[in-house]
Enzyme design. Structure first.
Site, PDB file in Angstrom:
ATOM      1  N   HIS A  47       0.721  -1.042  -0.132  1.00 47.45           N
ATOM      2  CA  HIS A  47      -0.134  -0.166  -0.080  1.00 47.45           C
ATOM      3  C   HIS A  47       0.987   1.183  -0.131  1.00 47.45           C
ATOM      4  O   HIS A  47       0.826   2.190  -0.758  1.00 47.45           O
ATOM      5  CB  HIS A  47      -0.947  -0.061   1.205  1.00 47.45           C
ATOM      6  CG  HIS A  47      -1.554   1.281   1.537  1.00 47.45           C
ATOM      7  ND1 HIS A  47      -3.029   1.771   0.986  1.00 47.45           N
ATOM      8  CD2 HIS A  47      -0.948   2.494   1.899  1.00 47.45           C
ATOM      9  CE1 HIS A  47      -3.298   2.980   1.545  1.00 47.45           C
ATOM     10  NE2 HIS A  47      -2.131   3.217   2.049  1.00 47.45           N
ATOM     11  N   GLU A  48       1.739   1.053   0.977  1.00 47.90           N
ATOM     12  CA  GLU A  48       2.614   2.604   1.091  1.00 47.90           C
ATOM     13  C   GLU A  48       3.535   2.854  -0.222  1.00 47.90           C
ATOM     14  O   GLU A  48       3.919   4.212  -0.550  1.00 47.90           O
ATOM     15  CB  GLU A  48       3.490   2.644   2.288  1.00 47.90           C
ATOM     16  CG  GLU A  48       2.695   2.587   3.601  1.00 47.90           C
ATOM     17  CD  GLU A  48       1.708   3.685   3.562  1.00 47.90           C
ATOM     18  OE1 GLU A  48       2.076   4.866   2.973  1.00 47.90           O
ATOM     19  OE2 GLU A  48       0.727   4.023   4.379  1.00 47.90           O
TER      20      GLU A  48
ATOM     21  N   HIS B  11       1.947   4.330  -3.037  1.00 51.13           N
ATOM     22  CA  HIS B  11       1.943   5.712  -3.015  1.00 51.13           C
ATOM     23  C   HIS B  11       2.793   6.416  -3.947  1.00 51.13           C
ATOM     24  O   HIS B  11       2.849   7.513  -4.572  1.00 51.13           O
ATOM     25  CB  HIS B  11       1.621   6.451  -1.605  1.00 51.13           C
ATOM     26  CG  HIS B  11       0.623   6.337  -0.878  1.00 51.13           C
ATOM     27  ND1 HIS B  11      -0.711   7.054  -1.289  1.00 51.13           N
ATOM     28  CD2 HIS B  11       0.034   5.714   0.336  1.00 51.13           C
ATOM     29  CE1 HIS B  11      -1.702   6.783  -0.568  1.00 51.13           C
ATOM     30  NE2 HIS B  11      -1.240   6.005   0.533  1.00 51.13           N
TER      31      HIS B  11
ATOM     32  N   GLU C  18      -5.572   6.671  -2.050  1.00 60.66           N
ATOM     33  CA  GLU C  18      -5.805   5.828  -0.897  1.00 60.66           C
ATOM     34  C   GLU C  18      -6.266   4.441  -1.403  1.00 60.66           C
ATOM     35  O   GLU C  18      -5.732   3.226  -1.201  1.00 60.66           O
ATOM     36  CB  GLU C  18      -6.729   6.137   0.381  1.00 60.66           C
ATOM     37  CG  GLU C  18      -5.909   7.173   1.303  1.00 60.66           C
ATOM     38  CD  GLU C  18      -4.651   6.441   1.800  1.00 60.66           C
ATOM     39  OE1 GLU C  18      -4.707   5.228   2.311  1.00 60.66           O
ATOM     40  OE2 GLU C  18      -3.497   7.018   1.928  1.00 60.66           O
TER      41      GLU C  18
ATOM     42  N   HIS D 126      -9.313   8.216   3.894  1.00 55.88           N
ATOM     43  CA  HIS D 126      -9.240   6.833   4.199  1.00 55.88           C
ATOM     44  C   HIS D 126     -10.672   6.240   4.424  1.00 55.88           C
ATOM     45  O   HIS D 126     -10.707   4.915   4.185  1.00 55.88           O
ATOM     46  CB  HIS D 126      -8.574   6.744   5.534  1.00 55.88           C
ATOM     47  CG  HIS D 126      -7.210   6.988   5.443  1.00 55.88           C
ATOM     48  ND1 HIS D 126      -6.502   8.415   5.767  1.00 55.88           N
ATOM     49  CD2 HIS D 126      -5.984   6.168   5.326  1.00 55.88           C
ATOM     50  CE1 HIS D 126      -5.177   8.298   5.745  1.00 55.88           C
ATOM     51  NE2 HIS D 126      -4.827   7.010   5.484  1.00 55.88           N
TER      52      HIS D 126
END
Length: 353
Positions: free
Chosen positions: A174-175, A178, A198, A276
């Site tokens: 996920h990170e 980004h 997100e 989020h």
């Protein structure tokens, strides 16, 4: 800290743990250590090509050597300070070390690289072999993990509510997702574009975990952050892509606030406009499309999402804009993919039937 916690939530808006969840935890009486850690976390805020040789045997029995792209990973240790990047503790050609957190971070970086390369022929985050850097043991009882624009940063958690963030491959994917978004559509991080930011990061996180485990869309849990809660928490993960709003329901942390349909879209000034929270809607659209198509989610639905992200998508794209882009991209995969993607966006109320 302001009375409603809003002054602190913005500082962690880009971490994997939403600011609203940390703000709720910060008021906990049941988890005093975690409450203190959450308050501290909220206040804290936040290259060359490599190649590898793949060996195989062809039909004639001859050894075939192929040169492919390879990751360039570096993991550093902040030693429970807030100073980045920290001391380098493991690099690409090093063996595993005694610190399992370091090894988990290293392996998660590699899993994300492998997904991007195998599924989308993308060489790292920028498609040009960008190094994958991470820092572990950030801060004291730091309750988050985040992408700071150049590297992954992992806190250790407080031990009462959060058990640590490197143990979840979906969090790492996920990170790093980004980072992919930063190098492509660079979606504005607020309101609907921020929720798309997100959501796409969640898609890449889920696909990384599924690719690593060889799971089909039906076999996958579709959970983001499974395993980062301790057993004291009544919940499975931070988010559920297939069933937004069901990831946790805890006496102290409250109930997962994510909507699954546009009729329940949350209008708020908190959480950078609900990035989020409302990401649950496009999350469910992706999971529905992938399950309808069956097989591995990265092969058809994932390809449509990736092509939409790397196409002509604007930085201020809203849900309907992205839905249209994924439907157009899905048509380049095959007709069944287009139908499944269109039906998924319809089911979550982003487009009309």
């Amino acid at each position: 800290m302001s009375g409603d916690g809003s002054a602190m939530t913005d500082g962690c808006s880009r971490g994997v743990v939403p600011g609203y969840l940390l703000a709720k935890l910060a008021q906990s009486e049941r988890f005093p250590k975690a409450a203190a850690a959450a308050r501290q976390t909220l206040v804290a805020g936040r290259p060359p090509f490599r190649a590898r040789i793949d060996l195989s045997i062809d039909e004639s029995g001859a050894l075939v050597a192929e040169l492919t792209d390879a990751p360039n990973r570096t993991v550093s240790d902040a030693a429970n300070t807030d100073r980045l990047p920290g001391l380098i503790v493991r690099e690409e050609d090093d063996p595993p070390v005694d610190d399992e957190t370091v090894n988990e971070a290293f392996d998660g970086l590699g899993a994300t690289f492998d997904l991007l390369l195998a599924a989308f022929r993308r060489n790292s985050l920028n498609d040009a072999g960008a190094p994958l850097d991470a820092t572990v043991h950030y801060g004291v009882d730091y309750d988050n993990a985040f992408w700071d624009g150049t590297r992954m940063v992992f806190g250790d958690g407080d031990g009462e509510v959060f058990a640590g963030f490197t143990r979840s491959v979906s969090v790492i994917g996920h990170e790093l997702g980004h980072g992919v978004i930063q190098h492509t559509a660079n979606l504005e991080y607020r309101n609907q574009p921020g929720a798309l930011n997100e959501s796409i990061a969640d898609v890449l996180g889920a696909l990384t975990e599924q690719f690593l485990n060889g799971q089909t869309a039906e076999e996958a849990t579709w959970l983001i952050g499974e395993g980062i809660f301790t057993d004291a928490v009544q919940g499975q993960a931070l988010r559920s892509m297939i069933a937004p709003g069901t990831a946790y329901d805890d006496d102290e942390l409250g109930k997962d606030p994510q909507p699954a349909h546009m009729r329940d879209f949350v209008s708020t000034t908190e959480d950078s406009g609900g990035v989020h929270i409302n990401s649950g809607i496009p999350n469910r659209a992706f999971a529905l499309a992938a399950r309808t198509l069956g097989g591995h989610a990265w092969e058809r639905a994932g390809l449509a999402w990736y092509r939409a992200l790397t196409g002509e998508l604007g930085t201020t794209a809203k849900f309907a804009d992205f839905a249209a882009a994924t439907i157009t991209a899905a048509a380049t995969v095959d007709a069944d993919t287009e139908r499944a993607v269109r039906a998924a966006w319809t089911e979550v109320g982003v487009i009309d039937a």
